[in-house]
Design a protein around this motif. Sequence first.
Motif, mmCIF file in Angstrom:
data_model
loop_
_atom_site.group_PDB
_atom_site.id
_atom_site.type_symbol
_atom_site.label_atom_id
_atom_site.label_comp_id
_atom_site.label_asym_id
_atom_site.label_seq_id
_atom_site.Cartn_x
_atom_site.Cartn_y
_atom_site.Cartn_z
ATOM 1 N N PRO A 225 -6.776 2.623 81.160
ATOM 2 C CA PRO A 225 -7.147 2.192 79.593
ATOM 3 C C PRO A 225 -5.852 2.279 78.860
ATOM 4 O O PRO A 225 -4.804 3.213 79.330
ATOM 5 N N VAL A 226 -5.990 1.786 77.347
ATOM 6 C CA VAL A 226 -5.490 2.387 76.863
ATOM 7 C C VAL A 226 -5.766 2.619 75.034
ATOM 8 O O VAL A 226 -6.413 1.682 74.963
ATOM 9 N N PHE A 227 -5.052 3.615 74.460
ATOM 10 C CA PHE A 227 -5.741 3.822 73.681
ATOM 11 C C PHE A 227 -4.767 3.255 72.429
ATOM 12 O O PHE A 227 -3.087 3.547 72.581
ATOM 13 N N PHE A 228 -4.815 3.143 70.815
ATOM 14 C CA PHE A 228 -4.495 2.634 70.192
ATOM 15 C C PHE A 228 -4.463 2.810 68.299
ATOM 16 O O PHE A 228 -5.991 3.173 68.142
ATOM 17 N N THR A 229 -3.900 2.733 67.440
ATOM 18 C CA THR A 229 -4.187 2.564 65.930
ATOM 19 C C THR A 229 -3.656 1.365 65.045
ATOM 20 O O THR A 229 -2.700 0.807 65.760
ATOM 21 N N VAL A 230 -4.322 1.352 64.224
ATOM 22 C CA VAL A 230 -3.376 0.354 63.634
ATOM 23 C C VAL A 230 -3.285 0.882 62.612
ATOM 24 O O VAL A 230 -3.474 1.468 61.666
ATOM 25 N N THR A 231 -2.007 0.115 61.745
ATOM 26 C CA THR A 231 -2.230 0.856 60.124
ATOM 27 C C THR A 231 -3.191 0.369 59.450
ATOM 28 O O THR A 231 -3.738 -0.543 58.910
ATOM 29 N N GLY A 232 -2.938 1.329 58.490
ATOM 30 C CA GLY A 232 -3.938 1.065 57.557
ATOM 31 C C GLY A 232 -5.404 1.690 57.437
ATOM 32 O O GLY A 232 -6.678 1.726 56.933
ATOM 33 N N ASP A 233 -5.410 2.174 59.001
ATOM 34 C CA ASP A 233 -7.081 3.055 59.960
ATOM 35 C C ASP A 233 -6.634 3.767 60.779
ATOM 36 O O ASP A 233 -5.663 3.788 61.502
#
Length: 358
Positions: A225-233
């Motif tokens: 699994p890969v967890f990530f966040t994006v800009t503005g969220d």
Amino acid sequence: MRNKSIRIIILLLVLVAAGYFAYRLFTKSGKKTPSGQQAAARPAGRPILADAYVVKPVTLDESIEASGTLQSNEEVELKPEITGRITHINFKEGVKVGKGTLLIKLYDGDILAQIRKLELQQQLAKTTLERQENLLKINGISQQDVDVTANQFSAYGADIEFNRAQLQKTEIRAPFSGTLGLRYVSEGAIVGPTTIMTTLQQLDPLKIDFSVPEKYRNAIHKGDPVFFTVTGDTSKYRGNIYAIDPKIDLATRSVKIRAMVPNANGRLFPGSFAKTSISLKDNPNAIMIPSQAVIPGTRNKQVIVADSGRAKFVIVETGVRNENNVQILNGLQPGDTVITSGILQLKPGMPFQYNKVQ
């Protein structure tokens, strides 16, 4: 008399200047700096006081963080295969379309006319061939004449197929289901193979590309699994690795990884910057030491280890870091005593005394 007075005045000035410099020299030689007082107060050869840390194995929940970029699962720039004039545009920008949907139509009148002409010629050749075959049965014509007509009939058929293939090139259809981008042409425009008319992207699922240092190559596997966040969220998203580049990048010494990310709600967009995190398996025997104990160098990193009360410099390989500690992959063993303070004053083989041992 006047010259004698001048010489006396010059002599007096020289004596005054010499006396001033002698006074300054005397005051400097007699004055001691605080460091000089400390050096004089400490007997020669007295060991330096230093703090130390005893190495012991700890459980490390290791994770890798990397910067990534979201990509469309499928993406294409729609361009015509032939040069032609646009007669119809059958789509709206930003809408979803299915595979095979007709998007743009080019002028095809000349190709249709050519196909019609070839069909008539083929029909005539077919009729002629039938007559010659009947004459051949009664020896009214040679076999060669029949073969020439049959070959001509087949050639017309091949020409018709070629023109029908050209006719298909006047229809620009969606190669897969996806979302259309902006339109860059209008009806009546003359376009060619280099003209970008619009784009088509498949947004569910998406791909995410990122790179990790080569030392983690064997610790990462397909399906992780890969967890990530994006800009503005502020939401945290998850994907799964499905492809790992078999080659290490020579410039960055890193390996490229690609993960698949579901995007049913459409909140993620291609091209977005993503901060990714991969959790590795827990390491129950990790060696962690305080970050200040590591001495960085141009070629390698070192730590100072206690060896019978003397300083011993050891080359180490570091791993992950957290707020206060750094992982040691090679160079240290449980039970080693690492110096954490006074490391700038210590030299190889220099004696020291413990101030505080953690």
